[in-house]
Motif scaffolding. Structure first.
Motif, PDB file in Angstrom:
ATOM      1  N   TRP A  15       0.825  -1.215   0.000  1.00 13.80           N
ATOM      2  CA  TRP A  15       0.000   0.000   0.000  1.00 13.80           C
ATOM      3  C   TRP A  15       0.860   1.266   0.000  1.00 13.80           C
ATOM      4  O   TRP A  15       0.508   2.267  -0.618  1.00 13.80           O
ATOM      5  CB  TRP A  15      -0.934   0.011   1.209  1.00 13.80           C
ATOM      6  N   ASN A  16       1.990   1.209   0.650  1.00 11.46           N
ATOM      7  CA  ASN A  16       2.891   2.366   0.673  1.00 11.46           C
ATOM      8  C   ASN A  16       3.614   2.569  -0.651  1.00 11.46           C
ATOM      9  O   ASN A  16       4.123   3.661  -0.925  1.00 11.46           O
ATOM     10  CB  ASN A  16       3.921   2.214   1.799  1.00 11.46           C
ATOM     11  N   ASP A  17       3.650   1.523  -1.490  1.00 14.21           N
ATOM     12  CA  ASP A  17       4.375   1.596  -2.765  1.00 14.21           C
ATOM     13  C   ASP A  17       3.497   1.898  -3.970  1.00 14.21           C
ATOM     14  O   ASP A  17       3.983   2.432  -4.975  1.00 14.21           O
ATOM     15  CB  ASP A  17       5.104   0.263  -3.033  1.00 14.21           C
ATOM     16  N   VAL A  18       2.205   1.551  -3.906  1.00  7.55           N
ATOM     17  CA  VAL A  18       1.354   1.662  -5.093  1.00  7.55           C
ATOM     18  C   VAL A  18       0.960   3.111  -5.358  1.00  7.55           C
ATOM     19  O   VAL A  18       1.059   3.982  -4.497  1.00  7.55           O
ATOM     20  CB  VAL A  18       0.081   0.795  -4.972  1.00  7.55           C
ATOM     21  N   SER A  19       0.471   3.339  -6.570  1.00  4.79           N
ATOM     22  CA  SER A  19       0.055   4.689  -6.965  1.00  4.79           C
ATOM     23  C   SER A  19      -1.223   5.107  -6.245  1.00  4.79           C
ATOM     24  O   SER A  19      -1.964   4.274  -5.717  1.00  4.79           O
ATOM     25  CB  SER A  19      -0.161   4.747  -8.481  1.00  4.79           C
ATOM     26  N   GLU A  20      -1.509   6.403  -6.283  1.00 11.22           N
ATOM     27  CA  GLU A  20      -2.636   6.981  -5.553  1.00 11.22           C
ATOM     28  C   GLU A  20      -3.981   6.451  -6.039  1.00 11.22           C
ATOM     29  O   GLU A  20      -4.941   6.395  -5.263  1.00 11.22           O
ATOM     30  CB  GLU A  20      -2.578   8.519  -5.701  1.00 11.22           C
ATOM     31  N   ASN A  21      -4.067   6.054  -7.288  1.00 12.25           N
ATOM     32  CA  ASN A  21      -5.375   5.641  -7.828  1.00 12.25           C
ATOM     33  C   ASN A  21      -5.688   4.155  -7.620  1.00 12.25           C
ATOM     34  O   ASN A  21      -6.617   3.622  -8.208  1.00 12.25           O
ATOM     35  CB  ASN A  21      -5.474   5.981  -9.313  1.00 12.25           C
ATOM     36  N   VAL A  22      -4.922   3.469  -6.771  1.00  7.23           N
ATOM     37  CA  VAL A  22      -5.235   2.086  -6.412  1.00  7.23           C
ATOM     38  C   VAL A  22      -6.228   2.083  -5.252  1.00  7.23           C
ATOM     39  O   VAL A  22      -5.982   2.680  -4.210  1.00  7.23           O
ATOM     40  CB  VAL A  22      -3.968   1.294  -6.017  1.00  7.23           C
ATOM     41  N   ALA A  23      -7.364   1.405  -5.456  1.00  7.52           N
ATOM     42  CA  ALA A  23      -8.404   1.350  -4.416  1.00  7.52           C
ATOM     43  C   ALA A  23      -8.384   0.037  -3.657  1.00  7.52           C
ATOM     44  O   ALA A  23      -8.818  -0.016  -2.503  1.00  7.52           O
ATOM     45  CB  ALA A  23      -9.785   1.551  -5.034  1.00  7.52           C
ATOM     46  N   GLY A  24      -7.902  -1.043  -4.301  1.00  7.59           N
ATOM     47  CA  GLY A  24      -7.924  -2.347  -3.652  1.00  7.59           C
ATOM     48  C   GLY A  24      -6.717  -3.187  -3.993  1.00  7.59           C
ATOM     49  O   GLY A  24      -6.236  -3.173  -5.127  1.00  7.59           O
ATOM     50  N   ILE A  25      -6.215  -3.912  -2.997  1.00  8.58           N
ATOM     51  CA  ILE A  25      -5.110  -4.844  -3.194  1.00  8.58           C
ATOM     52  C   ILE A  25      -5.528  -6.189  -2.628  1.00  8.58           C
ATOM     53  O   ILE A  25      -6.007  -6.278  -1.498  1.00  8.58           O
ATOM     54  CB  ILE A  25      -3.820  -4.372  -2.491  1.00  8.58           C
ATOM     55  N   ALA A  26      -5.335  -7.241  -3.426  1.00 13.76           N
ATOM     56  CA  ALA A  26      -5.702  -8.589  -2.984  1.00 13.76           C
ATOM     57  C   ALA A  26      -4.516  -9.303  -2.362  1.00 13.76           C
ATOM     58  O   ALA A  26      -3.365  -9.101  -2.752  1.00 13.76           O
ATOM     59  CB  ALA A  26      -6.229  -9.397  -4.155  1.00 13.76           C
ATOM     60  N   ILE A  27      -4.811 -10.151  -1.411  1.00 12.36           N
ATOM     61  CA  ILE A  27      -3.825 -11.082  -0.880  1.00 12.36           C
ATOM     62  C   ILE A  27      -3.766 -12.294  -1.807  1.00 12.36           C
ATOM     63  O   ILE A  27      -4.793 -12.787  -2.261  1.00 12.36           O
ATOM     64  CB  ILE A  27      -4.196 -11.507   0.552  1.00 12.36           C
TER      65      ILE A  27
END
Length: 293
Positions: free
Chosen positions: A92-104
């Motif tokens: 989450w600290n690395d992704v761009s601002e427009n990312v809303a969701g990250i899956a495991i």
């Protein structure tokens, strides 16, 4: 947020949360009936009177700390690698601002690699070789990552983390009060990507594992019910996304795959035939009054 109705599973799941190298600010477990669990500083137990995954998650979300910025929706059938939450926060600290969701990333036991079966699925528009892809028929491929970062069309509900800054409406989701909340994750996450224009990603190195369980045995009526709800909610998904997906592909894929599956069940004397019979009825169900967003 962990919706649960399985006493044994939740203990395994929670033990993996307690062993994390970075502890979550809160863990909220929501049962579908009252259970005798004692709250602690970091783990809070609650319950709803109705067994429904979305309703249970909504209840959990309504009682989280106001300072929380990220949530992880976790199904009780999974347990986490000890560094899963630490790795997730790093992503989450690395992704761009427009990312809303990250899956495991899940290490699933039931991934099928049968080339002949995949060919049949390809011809019936129920599969492609792109991970996390939603086909025109509304069928979807499991989000998987062999690389560090993969953009996907949807996120699995019980293994997805969300930025509350981007999806505040996750607190008041609508969904029918059915026992099996099928397609709820696809409906929600697909809307976040294509209507709200946010990115969804899955990252390698954030691992969850399926808890070993005895195979569920369903009665004929349960198979029929699940088949019916699967097709009915699939149809809802198609109709609310009719500009991007195809009604014709939906009917073709469901009818062709169901008929072939019924033939296979007849030859193998498999009572799952009633799931596919239920699907055929669900394809033609009236879905006009169903609200899902």
């Amino acid at each position: 947020i962990i919706p649960s109705k399985n006493y044994q599973n939740i203990n395994i799941c929670l033990n993996s949360v307690k062993k994390q190298t970075k502890k979550p600010g809160q863990t909220i477990v929501v049962f579908d009936k009252k259970k005798n669990f004692k709250n602690s500083k970091r783990i809070f137990y609650s319950y709803t009177k109705t067994s429904n995954q979305v309703l249970q998650r909504n209840h959990g979300l309504s009682i989280i700390d106001k300072k929380i910025k990220l949530i992880l929706q976790l199904d009780d059938k999974f347990y986490l690698h000890k560094k899963a939450i630490e790795n997730l926060i790093d992503k989450w600290n690395d992704v761009s601002e427009n990312v809303a969701g990250i899956a495991i990333k899940a290490n699933l036991k039931n991934i099928n690699n049968n080339k002949f079966l995949n060919l049949i699925k390809f011809l019936t528009l129920t599969w492609s070789n792109e991970p996390g892809k939603v086909l025109k028929s509304g069928f979807n491929n499991q989000p998987m990552s062999k690389n560090k970062l993969v953009d996907v069309d949807w996120l699995q509900g019980g293994l997805s983390s969300w930025s509350l800054k981007h999806v505040p409406n996750i607190f008041n989701r609508k969904f029918p009060l059915i026992k099996w909340s099928v397609f709820e994750d696809l409906i929600f996450s697909y809307n976040v990507k294509f209507e709200k224009k946010f990115k969804l990603v899955i990252c390698n190195g954030i691992n969850a594992y399926e808890i070993k369980r005895s195979k569920e045995k369903y009665k004929i009526s349960q198979y029929y019910y699940r088949g019916y709800e699967y097709a009915r909610m699939h149809k809802v998904f198609i109709y609310i996304n009719k500009k991007r997906l195809s009604k014709l592909a939906f009917f073709y894929s469901n009818l062709s795959s169901s008929i072939l599956s019924i033939l296979w069940c007849c030859l193998s004397f498999n009572k799952k035939i009633f799931f596919y019979i239920g699907k055929i009825k669900g394809i033609f169900a009236n879905t006009d009054k169903i609200k899902v967003l």
